[in-house]
Scaffold this active site. Structure first.
Site, mmCIF file in Angstrom:
data_model
loop_
_atom_site.group_PDB
_atom_site.id
_atom_site.type_symbol
_atom_site.label_atom_id
_atom_site.label_comp_id
_atom_site.label_asym_id
_atom_site.label_seq_id
_atom_site.Cartn_x
_atom_site.Cartn_y
_atom_site.Cartn_z
ATOM 1 N N LYS A 22 -34.368 12.244 44.790
ATOM 2 C CA LYS A 22 -34.811 11.149 45.965
ATOM 3 C C LYS A 22 -34.620 9.878 45.264
ATOM 4 O O LYS A 22 -33.871 8.998 45.844
ATOM 5 C CB LYS A 22 -35.966 11.428 46.640
ATOM 6 C CG LYS A 22 -36.344 10.218 47.395
ATOM 7 C CD LYS A 22 -37.770 10.619 48.274
ATOM 8 C CE LYS A 22 -39.063 9.968 47.267
ATOM 9 N NZ LYS A 22 -39.305 8.939 46.961
ATOM 10 N N ASN A 23 -35.492 9.663 44.202
ATOM 11 C CA ASN A 23 -35.543 8.333 43.518
ATOM 12 C C ASN A 23 -34.333 7.959 42.908
ATOM 13 O O ASN A 23 -34.023 6.898 42.404
ATOM 14 C CB ASN A 23 -36.692 8.465 42.669
ATOM 15 C CG ASN A 23 -38.127 8.291 43.150
ATOM 16 O OD1 ASN A 23 -37.982 8.209 44.615
ATOM 17 N ND2 ASN A 23 -39.075 8.263 42.615
ATOM 18 N N CYS A 116 -49.031 0.233 50.406
ATOM 19 C CA CYS A 116 -49.004 1.133 50.629
ATOM 20 C C CYS A 116 -50.183 2.056 49.993
ATOM 21 O O CYS A 116 -51.221 1.788 49.400
ATOM 22 C CB CYS A 116 -47.664 1.882 50.060
ATOM 23 S SG CYS A 116 -47.703 2.364 48.415
ATOM 24 N N ARG A 121 -48.681 -2.734 44.953
ATOM 25 C CA ARG A 121 -47.326 -2.869 44.969
ATOM 26 C C ARG A 121 -46.309 -3.749 45.425
ATOM 27 O O ARG A 121 -45.487 -4.032 46.351
ATOM 28 C CB ARG A 121 -46.699 -1.425 45.592
ATOM 29 C CG ARG A 121 -47.179 -0.091 45.103
ATOM 30 C CD ARG A 121 -46.561 1.127 45.797
ATOM 31 N NE ARG A 121 -45.487 1.604 44.948
ATOM 32 C CZ ARG A 121 -44.747 2.518 45.365
ATOM 33 N NH1 ARG A 121 -45.263 3.475 46.391
ATOM 34 N NH2 ARG A 121 -43.726 2.934 44.657
ATOM 35 N N PRO A 122 -46.654 -5.173 44.733
ATOM 36 C CA PRO A 122 -45.963 -6.143 45.030
ATOM 37 C C PRO A 122 -44.320 -6.146 44.542
ATOM 38 O O PRO A 122 -43.953 -5.441 43.910
ATOM 39 C CB PRO A 122 -46.717 -7.147 44.184
ATOM 40 C CG PRO A 122 -47.311 -6.555 42.994
ATOM 41 C CD PRO A 122 -47.710 -5.086 43.763
ATOM 42 N N ILE A 123 -43.811 -7.066 45.225
ATOM 43 C CA ILE A 123 -42.185 -7.315 44.580
ATOM 44 C C ILE A 123 -42.004 -8.543 43.987
ATOM 45 O O ILE A 123 -40.719 -8.918 43.899
ATOM 46 C CB ILE A 123 -41.293 -7.123 45.835
ATOM 47 C CG1 ILE A 123 -41.522 -7.909 46.999
ATOM 48 C CG2 ILE A 123 -41.314 -5.554 46.274
ATOM 49 C CD1 ILE A 123 -40.500 -8.163 47.830
ATOM 50 N N ASP A 307 -45.916 10.023 39.093
ATOM 51 C CA ASP A 307 -45.476 10.797 40.229
ATOM 52 C C ASP A 307 -46.004 12.319 39.870
ATOM 53 O O ASP A 307 -45.640 13.258 40.866
ATOM 54 C CB ASP A 307 -43.975 10.837 40.593
ATOM 55 C CG ASP A 307 -43.645 9.519 41.331
ATOM 56 O OD1 ASP A 307 -44.735 8.841 41.591
ATOM 57 O OD2 ASP A 307 -42.441 9.151 41.443
ATOM 58 N N ARG A 399 -41.221 13.377 53.484
ATOM 59 C CA ARG A 399 -40.068 11.857 52.977
ATOM 60 C C ARG A 399 -39.555 12.470 51.641
ATOM 61 O O ARG A 399 -38.417 12.018 51.191
ATOM 62 C CB ARG A 399 -41.375 10.989 52.725
ATOM 63 C CG ARG A 399 -41.731 10.469 53.742
ATOM 64 C CD ARG A 399 -42.453 9.021 53.433
ATOM 65 N NE ARG A 399 -41.794 8.476 52.140
ATOM 66 C CZ ARG A 399 -42.587 7.689 51.309
ATOM 67 N NH1 ARG A 399 -43.715 7.669 51.580
ATOM 68 N NH2 ARG A 399 -41.675 7.255 50.302
HETATM 69 C C1 UD1 Z 1 -40.728 3.893 41.353
HETATM 70 C C2 UD1 Z 1 -40.594 5.388 42.110
HETATM 71 C C3 UD1 Z 1 -42.021 5.752 42.358
HETATM 72 C C4 UD1 Z 1 -42.649 5.820 41.025
HETATM 73 C C5 UD1 Z 1 -42.710 4.403 40.255
HETATM 74 C C6 UD1 Z 1 -43.339 4.232 38.881
HETATM 75 C C7 UD1 Z 1 -38.725 5.109 43.382
HETATM 76 C C8 UD1 Z 1 -38.014 4.926 44.830
HETATM 77 N N1 UD1 Z 1 -40.081 5.261 43.423
HETATM 78 O O1 UD1 Z 1 -41.595 3.134 42.451
HETATM 79 O O2 UD1 Z 1 -41.966 7.102 42.974
HETATM 80 O O3 UD1 Z 1 -44.221 6.141 41.201
HETATM 81 O O4 UD1 Z 1 -41.430 4.034 40.311
HETATM 82 O O5 UD1 Z 1 -42.577 5.451 38.154
HETATM 83 O O6 UD1 Z 1 -37.912 4.986 42.427
HETATM 84 N N2 UD1 Z 1 -45.078 -4.198 40.101
HETATM 85 C C9 UD1 Z 1 -45.306 -5.364 40.172
HETATM 86 N N3 UD1 Z 1 -44.405 -6.364 40.622
HETATM 87 C C10 UD1 Z 1 -43.414 -6.092 41.227
HETATM 88 C C11 UD1 Z 1 -42.802 -4.559 41.024
HETATM 89 C C12 UD1 Z 1 -43.663 -3.728 40.550
HETATM 90 O O7 UD1 Z 1 -46.492 -5.757 39.844
HETATM 91 O O8 UD1 Z 1 -42.463 -6.809 41.415
HETATM 92 C C13 UD1 Z 1 -45.971 -3.057 39.600
HETATM 93 C C14 UD1 Z 1 -46.480 -2.148 40.601
HETATM 94 O O9 UD1 Z 1 -47.407 -2.508 41.382
HETATM 95 C C15 UD1 Z 1 -46.602 -1.156 39.616
HETATM 96 C C16 UD1 Z 1 -45.920 -1.015 38.271
HETATM 97 O O10 UD1 Z 1 -45.266 -2.471 38.511
HETATM 98 O O11 UD1 Z 1 -48.228 -1.109 39.121
HETATM 99 C C17 UD1 Z 1 -44.790 -0.198 38.387
HETATM 100 O O12 UD1 Z 1 -44.122 -0.196 39.780
HETATM 101 P P1 UD1 Z 1 -42.573 0.174 39.871
HETATM 102 O O13 UD1 Z 1 -41.731 0.581 38.640
HETATM 103 O O14 UD1 Z 1 -41.668 -1.229 40.424
HETATM 104 O O15 UD1 Z 1 -42.454 1.260 40.911
HETATM 105 P P2 UD1 Z 1 -41.253 1.373 42.128
HETATM 106 O O16 UD1 Z 1 -40.171 1.082 41.652
HETATM 107 O O17 UD1 Z 1 -41.961 0.801 43.612
#
Ligand code: UD1
Length: 421
Positions: A22-23, A116, A121-123, A307, A399
């Protein structure tokens, strides 16, 4: 609302086929936006998240023909660049369309995903990197509005934290940018690697694939022409079935799996007393006579994946002794602890560490799934619990797990999907 009813205590056996990841599929589907021609994807998992993202492409004006594991996508006719709240709120990974939409059309609006169950989980890292590439970004009315009318420019991006989705978004944006983008502290997950390979196979020069430093030469706005992509095996689904073998004391064979991608889970299961036969794309787990406790810390790939944390916690409840499980990636990823304790587990939480004291027995109960992987931990625990367990709110499982109850039934588990409260 559907729930799973499981009568525990059965030994499992036989072979299970692992679905596509999926990922890996999600960023690859998002990447098709970088093309104005048809693209074929195969080995897609048959799960809700995939259907949600394909629906979003359809809403943008893309043409999608989807048949379980195969999709033909033509994004030549996209006529909207707005990813609406209705979709993004269902699935955070929809944020992956931000980079490709902006790169191809010079503007887009994507709903903010919000929090979530497993944390904030910020972007911010995605947005900061796009700004460094010349995008103008505004957050208004719950939407990220991004503009780069002259196109994105190559830049040097240093991620403060390793982010899988952030790396994927920037790789896709960089593919159509003007000039070269370097990403330092990039994620190295196999899913990131497959995305990079897909873009490289479309003629973009990418150096450093699979390392923490990527260098991408953008096409300067020219859309890409992709070859057919076969999605890699799901390493988390594979790890979950290995845990099913470990917790039920059963020998199970997994087929269509990449052992190299699940090394961290195999190593930990070996330290718990399990052994493995690996041959080509098949892995057989031989269970431990008595499960030994485990200490693990979640980290980025190739470390132990967050995960798989919940599923290992389920296995650790059956160990002889105390295990320590530390979650380093997400601040709130222990929602399964109280539910496992409802089944008779003995787990104490202190900050980001869970101490799991092995118990002789778990007992069936009603439990509630809280997020995708937490749900599979409850199913694993239910497989050994005495009596009947009802796992509710399984829309989380749907999902991301392709036919979980069908595959477990085939292995001999007593598990049925029921509808009702
Ligand atoms: C992806 C995976 C998810 C997995 C995660 C970590 C997908 C669809 N999902 O999620 O299953 O658990 O990787 O291996 O592939 N962070 C920030 N700012 C940002 C982005 C991230 O602070 O802009 C933080 C997150 O809150 C978290 C860490 O960075 O603590 C890692 O997150 P990230 O690797 O971005 O996870 P996802 O891509 O959302």
């Amino acid at each position: 609302m559907d729930y799973l009813q499981i009568n525990g205590g059965r030994k499992l056996g036989g072979t299970v086929t692992i679905s596509g990841a999926k990922n890996a599929a999600l960023p690859i589907i998002a990447a098709t936006i970088l093309s104005d021609r048809p693209v074929t994807l195969t080995n897609l998992p048959n799960v809700v998240d995939i259907r949600t993202l394909l629906k979003l492409l359809g809403m943008l004006g893309g043409e999608v023909a989807h048949d379980n594991t195969r999709a033909e996508i033509n994004n030549g006719a996209i006529n909207s660049t707005k990813a609406v709240y209705e979709i993004v709120s269902q699935m955070r990974a929809s944020i992956l369309v931000l980079g490709p939409l902006l790169a191809r059309f010079g503007e887009c609006e994507v709903s903010l995903p919000g929090g979530c169950a497993i944390g904030q989980r910020p972007i911010d890292l995605h947005l900061k990197a796009l700004e460094a590439m010349g995008a103008h970004i505004e957050i208004k009315g719950g939407y990220v509005r991004a503009e780069a009318p002259e196109g994105l420019k190559g830049a040097k991006i240093i991620f403060d934290k390793i982010t899988v989705g952030g790396t994927e978004n920037i790789v896709m944006a960089a593919a159509l940018a003007h000039g070269t983008t370097t990403i330092l502290n990039a994620a190295k997950e196999p899913e990131v690697v497959q995305l990079c390979e897909m873009i490289r196979d479309a003629g973009v020069t990418i150096e450093g694939i699979g390392t923490s430093e990527l260098r991408i030469e953008g096409t300067g706005g020219e859309p890409l022409h992709f070859k057919e992509v076969e999605i890699i095996p799901d390493r988390i689904e594979a790890g979950t079935y290995l845990c099913a073998g470990a917790i039920t004391g059963s020998s199970i064979t997994l087929e269509k799996v990449d052992a190299g991608h699940i090394r961290a889970s195999i190593d930990k299961l070996e330290s718990m007393g399990c052994s493995f036969d690996i041959e080509g794309d098949k892995i057989t787990i031989h269970p431990a006579e008595t499960i030994r406790p485990v200490n693990l810390i979640t980290t980025e790939y190739p470390g132990f994946p967050t995960d798989m944390q919940a599923q290992f916690m389920a296995v650790a409840t059956m160990a002889e002794g105390e295990s320590l499980i530390e979650e380093r990636l997400f601040e709130n990823r222990f929602m399964h602890v109280s539910e496992l304790n409802r089944l008779g587990a003995d787990i104490w939480l202190k900050g980001s560490t869970a101490a799991v004291k092995g118990v002789d027995k778990l007992y069936g109960a009603d439990v509630m799934a809280t997020d995708l992987r937490a749900s599979s931990a409850l199913v694993l625990a239910a497989l050994v619990a005495e009596g009947t367990t009802n796992v509710r709110r399984i829309y989380h499982l749907d999902r991301g797990y392709d036919d979980l109850e069908g595959k477990l039934s085939k292995l001999g588990a007593d598990i049925v999907r029921k509808s009702g409260k």
